[in-house]
Scaffold this motif. Structure first.
Motif, PDB file in Angstrom:
ATOM      1  N   UNK A  78     -42.167 -31.485 -21.042  1.00 58.33           N
ATOM      2  CA  UNK A  78     -41.358 -30.807 -20.034  1.00 58.33           C
ATOM      3  C   UNK A  78     -39.884 -30.874 -20.419  1.00 58.33           C
ATOM      4  N   UNK A  79     -39.173 -29.768 -20.239  1.00 54.10           N
ATOM      5  CA  UNK A  79     -37.730 -29.723 -20.533  1.00 54.10           C
ATOM      6  C   UNK A  79     -36.964 -30.004 -19.256  1.00 54.10           C
ATOM      7  N   UNK A  80     -35.893 -30.791 -19.387  1.00 52.77           N
ATOM      8  CA  UNK A  80     -35.096 -31.171 -18.217  1.00 52.77           C
ATOM      9  C   UNK A  80     -33.654 -30.717 -18.386  1.00 52.77           C
ATOM     10  N   UNK A  81     -32.930 -30.815 -17.289  1.00 48.79           N
ATOM     11  CA  UNK A  81     -31.487 -30.517 -17.291  1.00 48.79           C
ATOM     12  C   UNK A  81     -31.180 -29.153 -17.925  1.00 48.79           C
ATOM     13  N   UNK A  82     -32.019 -28.211 -17.614  1.00 48.99           N
ATOM     14  CA  UNK A  82     -31.797 -26.884 -18.206  1.00 48.99           C
ATOM     15  C   UNK A  82     -30.623 -26.197 -17.510  1.00 48.99           C
ATOM     16  N   UNK A  83     -29.681 -25.703 -18.287  1.00 46.65           N
ATOM     17  CA  UNK A  83     -28.677 -24.795 -17.718  1.00 46.65           C
ATOM     18  C   UNK A  83     -28.430 -23.659 -18.692  1.00 46.65           C
ATOM     19  N   UNK A  84     -28.148 -22.537 -18.143  1.00 45.45           N
ATOM     20  CA  UNK A  84     -27.888 -21.343 -18.971  1.00 45.45           C
ATOM     21  C   UNK A  84     -26.466 -20.871 -18.674  1.00 45.45           C
ATOM     22  N   UNK A  85     -25.712 -20.737 -19.737  1.00 38.58           N
ATOM     23  CA  UNK A  85     -24.317 -20.320 -19.619  1.00 38.58           C
ATOM     24  C   UNK A  85     -24.192 -18.915 -20.194  1.00 38.58           C
ATOM     25  N   UNK A  86     -23.655 -18.002 -19.397  1.00 35.52           N
ATOM     26  CA  UNK A  86     -23.616 -16.597 -19.819  1.00 35.52           C
ATOM     27  C   UNK A  86     -22.235 -15.989 -19.532  1.00 35.52           C
ATOM     28  N   UNK A  87     -21.422 -15.808 -20.567  1.00 36.19           N
ATOM     29  CA  UNK A  87     -20.155 -15.087 -20.325  1.00 36.19           C
ATOM     30  C   UNK A  87     -20.440 -13.663 -19.872  1.00 36.19           C
ATOM     31  N   UNK A  88     -19.610 -13.132 -18.991  1.00 39.48           N
ATOM     32  CA  UNK A  88     -19.747 -11.710 -18.625  1.00 39.48           C
ATOM     33  C   UNK A  88     -19.498 -10.903 -19.902  1.00 39.48           C
ATOM     34  N   UNK A  89     -20.365  -9.939 -20.193  1.00 37.34           N
ATOM     35  CA  UNK A  89     -20.191  -9.169 -21.430  1.00 37.34           C
ATOM     36  C   UNK A  89     -18.801  -8.522 -21.506  1.00 37.34           C
ATOM     37  N   UNK A  90     -18.341  -8.328 -22.730  1.00 37.26           N
ATOM     38  CA  UNK A  90     -17.045  -7.676 -22.927  1.00 37.26           C
ATOM     39  C   UNK A  90     -17.060  -6.265 -22.336  1.00 37.26           C
ATOM     40  N   UNK A  91     -15.892  -5.794 -21.944  1.00 39.29           N
ATOM     41  CA  UNK A  91     -15.723  -4.436 -21.404  1.00 39.29           C
ATOM     42  C   UNK A  91     -16.632  -4.169 -20.209  1.00 39.29           C
ATOM     43  N   UNK A  92     -16.937  -5.241 -19.462  1.00 43.47           N
ATOM     44  CA  UNK A  92     -17.838  -5.098 -18.320  1.00 43.47           C
ATOM     45  C   UNK A  92     -17.289  -5.893 -17.145  1.00 43.47           C
ATOM     46  N   UNK A  93     -17.707  -5.482 -15.951  1.00 41.31           N
ATOM     47  CA  UNK A  93     -17.332  -6.199 -14.739  1.00 41.31           C
ATOM     48  C   UNK A  93     -18.598  -6.638 -14.018  1.00 41.31           C
ATOM     49  N   UNK A  94     -18.631  -7.918 -13.653  1.00 41.13           N
ATOM     50  CA  UNK A  94     -19.771  -8.452 -12.912  1.00 41.13           C
ATOM     51  C   UNK A  94     -19.906  -7.741 -11.577  1.00 41.13           C
ATOM     52  N   UNK A  95     -21.138  -7.389 -11.212  1.00 42.34           N
ATOM     53  CA  UNK A  95     -21.375  -6.755  -9.919  1.00 42.34           C
ATOM     54  C   UNK A  95     -21.689  -7.834  -8.889  1.00 42.34           C
ATOM     55  N   UNK A  96     -20.851  -7.898  -7.866  1.00 44.54           N
ATOM     56  CA  UNK A  96     -20.962  -8.961  -6.864  1.00 44.54           C
ATOM     57  C   UNK A  96     -22.352  -9.072  -6.270  1.00 44.54           C
ATOM     58  N   UNK A 159     -30.788 -13.568 -14.264  1.00 40.32           N
ATOM     59  CA  UNK A 159     -30.143 -12.314 -14.661  1.00 40.32           C
ATOM     60  C   UNK A 159     -29.016 -11.925 -13.738  1.00 40.32           C
ATOM     61  N   UNK A 160     -28.390 -10.829 -14.062  1.00 42.38           N
ATOM     62  CA  UNK A 160     -27.275 -10.290 -13.266  1.00 42.38           C
ATOM     63  C   UNK A 160     -27.050  -8.845 -13.671  1.00 42.38           C
ATOM     64  N   UNK A 161     -26.156  -8.209 -12.943  1.00 43.31           N
ATOM     65  CA  UNK A 161     -25.771  -6.825 -13.273  1.00 43.31           C
ATOM     66  C   UNK A 161     -24.270  -6.760 -13.545  1.00 43.31           C
ATOM     67  N   UNK A 162     -23.902  -5.911 -14.482  1.00 48.04           N
ATOM     68  CA  UNK A 162     -22.484  -5.679 -14.780  1.00 48.04           C
ATOM     69  C   UNK A 162     -22.287  -4.199 -15.073  1.00 48.04           C
ATOM     70  N   UNK A 163     -21.115  -3.716 -14.686  1.00 47.03           N
ATOM     71  CA  UNK A 163     -20.786  -2.291 -14.857  1.00 47.03           C
ATOM     72  C   UNK A 163     -19.876  -2.144 -16.076  1.00 47.03           C
ATOM     73  N   UNK A 164     -20.212  -1.173 -16.926  1.00 48.08           N
ATOM     74  CA  UNK A 164     -19.388  -0.908 -18.109  1.00 48.08           C
ATOM     75  C   UNK A 164     -18.052  -0.322 -17.661  1.00 48.08           C
ATOM     76  N   UNK A 165     -16.986  -0.943 -18.111  1.00 44.40           N
ATOM     77  CA  UNK A 165     -15.651  -0.455 -17.736  1.00 44.40           C
ATOM     78  C   UNK A 165     -15.381   0.899 -18.367  1.00 44.40           C
TER      79      UNK A 165
END
Lengths: 165, 394
Positions: A78-96, A159-165
């Motif tokens: 079993x894997x523990x202490x899992x975290x995933x780090x994801x920068x918002x992609x370039x030229x994109x805006x995170x969708x609230x 996952x998440x959604x982001x809009x291309x600037x």
């Protein structure tokens, strides 16, 4: 449009890539696969319109892209202490409000990933010197802290959604 | 007292426009007369409203642009990410097995931003012209709303329903920026070369106006801009000094180059999503020129051969009719009642260098009832007509 890793079959290639990079390849690992998709409206034979996800084909400015990352435990432990780090992609805006992840604490950063907090904890000083809550488009990173242990053979999805600037 | 009248008639009506009279002195009298063009009486009001209709959309348009500029920092991406930009999403997973922290695992997905072809042609301008005039320019703007620089070819459509005439021999030219307004010698480019995203260029339709039109006639003229450009995997390929390739919308996924996506709306001459946009301007025949009449005493000759104003001295009056701009003044009549204490010198009326008789006859000038009357008929702008006559101080 040139696409890499977009299709599930193509994920195999990504898998191969991660094997070559990972020292633990021989013992198995946690497989991580990111895909980018868009939602399109499809008209069925009965004339009903349904929204389906499809690979990013027409990525013009203003397009909302859905990024999904799956992680699967191919280890025998079993894997523990899992975290995933994801920068918002370039030229994109995170969708609230679009970030999702079962059994995850979802945190955001507005300082390039140095610090993370819940959406309402993130404050930005405005031009008038007053603090205000950061806007979703000001997020720079998303982090999922997986609260459970990931048993062998199990997988999760964030996952998440982001809009291309 | 010396006065001048301008009487203008159109086909149906005869209006006494102005009987303005100013007698500053016996020496120099300046009379700026109101003038009328045929059909002024009613159409002038309409045209004033028309001018408002023309002006308002522009005001709004500029307002919108200004608004966009104001909001630009918040929108942040009015132009959009350039085609060919690679957008990458990279997720990194950290975990541990028991107490042993394991190496991070990373997965990246990336794709290219496609070319969004979007443009706007704005017209709606009314340009006043004279019938029979050549090379009359009317201005449009072309805006690149896409996410890359593009070239724009231009075509002019002279035959459009809903007007009185079709302009002829039309061409399209691009404002060079050297001198504001259309300059035939400077504005010679026939297509817009390398227009950056989110920028606007002024272009002109330049046409000849058919002869024998009457004031108030209108002719619609359309300009269609078509986006052109070359693309590869890295995005737009500049073709400075040459028109780019015809754009073809990508059907499926282009695995080599960026996709081309048409996002334009329909214009007056084109449909939506065709990499084109178009708009109309209006040529309007002859309104809004200022006709002026200036009266002076051009010379004095007294009985001693000098220029002293004294009884017996002969004054030469000069009436200059100036009609700049465009259009035609119809049935223009200049009348000048002589003041008291002067006596008209018989046979002294000269119009445009030609001596006229005093009788009410075939020639267009007469002296009757102590009044000089010259009927100029239909006068096409630009025109300058000089009338002189002489009178003796009693």
């Amino acid at each position: 449009m040139r696409i890499t890793n977009l299709f599930y079959p193509a994920a195999l290639l990504a898998l191969l890539g991660s094997f070559s990079l990972n020292a633990h390849a021989a013992d198995g690992t946690i497989n991580l696969t990111s895909i980018a998709q868009v939602e399109i409206e499809v008209t069925g034979k009965d004339g009903k319109k349904t929204r389906q996800r499809a690979p990013v084909t027409k990525a013009v400015p203003g397009t909302e892209v859905i990024y999904t990352t799956t992680f699967a435990n191919t280890l025998n432990k079993a894997a523990e202490n899992i975290n995933i780090n994801n920068p918002i992609p370039n030229d994109s805006e995170y969708k609230g409000g679009s970030a999702f992840g079962k059994d995850c604490e979802i945190l955001f950063s507005i300082d390039g990933g140095k610090t993370f907090g819940h959406a309402e904890q993130l404050k930005i000083k405005g031009a008038d010197g007053k603090e205000r809550t950061a806007l979703p488009k000001e997020y720079t990173h998303i982090r999922w802290n997986y609260k459970a242990k990931l048993a062998p053979g199990k997988s999760g999805e964030v996952g998440f959604r982001a809009v291309i600037k | 007292m010396i006065c001048a009248y301008v009487i203008v008639m159109n086909n149906a009506t005869k209006n006494l426009c102005l009987g303005l009279c100013r007698c500053a002195s016996n020496l120099i009298i300046l009379i700026v007369a109101c003038f009328l063009l045929s059909g002024w009486k009613q159409r002038a009001r309409l045209n004033r409203f028309a001018d408002f209709r023309i002006t308002l959309p522009h005001t709004r348009w500029f307002g919108v642009v200004f608004g966009l500029l104001l909001f630009a920092p918040q929108i942040g991406w009015a132009a959009g990410t350039p085609a060919g930009t690679t957008i990458s999403n990279s997720a990194t997973l950290a975990y541990s097995l028991g107490a042993a922290v394991q190496p991070n695992v990373t997965s990246t997905v990336s794709f290219l931003v496609d070319e969004k072809v979007n443009l706007t042609v704005v017209g709606g301008v009314t340009t006043t012209v004279a019938t029979g005039a050549t090379a009359q320019a009317t201005a449009f703007t072309v805006t690149n709303n896409g996410n890359s620089a593009l070239d724009f070819s231009l075509t002019v459509t002279p035959a459009i329903a809903g007007d009185n005439f079709d302009p002829t021999v039309c061409s399209a030219f691009v404002e060079s920026g050297a001198t504001a307004g259309y300059q035939a010698a400077q504005d010679i480019a026939t297509y817009v070369d390398e227009l950056p995203a989110d920028t606007t260029k002024t272009v002109y339709a330049v046409c000849n106006i058919p002869a024998a039109l009457v004031n108030g006639n209108t002719g619609l003229v359309g300009v269609t801009a078509t986006a052109r450009g070359s693309f590869n995997a890295a995005g737009y390929v500049a073709t400075v000094g040459a028109l780019g390739a015809v754009l073809v919308q990508s059907a499926g996924i282009d695995t080599v180059n960026v996709d081309i996506v048409f996002a334009d709306v329909a214009g007056t001459e084109d449909i939506a999503r065709d990499a084109q946009h178009s708009a109309h301007n209006t040529y309007s025949i002859g309104v809004a020129s200022a006709l002026t009449i200036t009266k002076t005493v051009a010379g004095v000759l007294d009985q001693n051969g000098t220029a002293v104003l004294m009884p017996g001295a002969v004054m030469t009056y000069q009436i200059a009719v100036a009609f700049p701009g465009a259009g035609t003044a119809t049935n223009l009549v200049v009348t000048d009642p002589l003041p008291a204490n002067v006596t008209y010198v018989p046979g002294s009326i000269i119009v445009g260098g030609v001596t006229k008789t005093d009788a009410a006859d075939a020639d267009n000038a007469q002296f009757a009832a102590n009044t000089v009357t010259v009927s100029l008929g239909n006068v096409a702008a630009p025109a300058n007509i000089v009338i002189t006559f002489r009178a003796t101080i009693n």
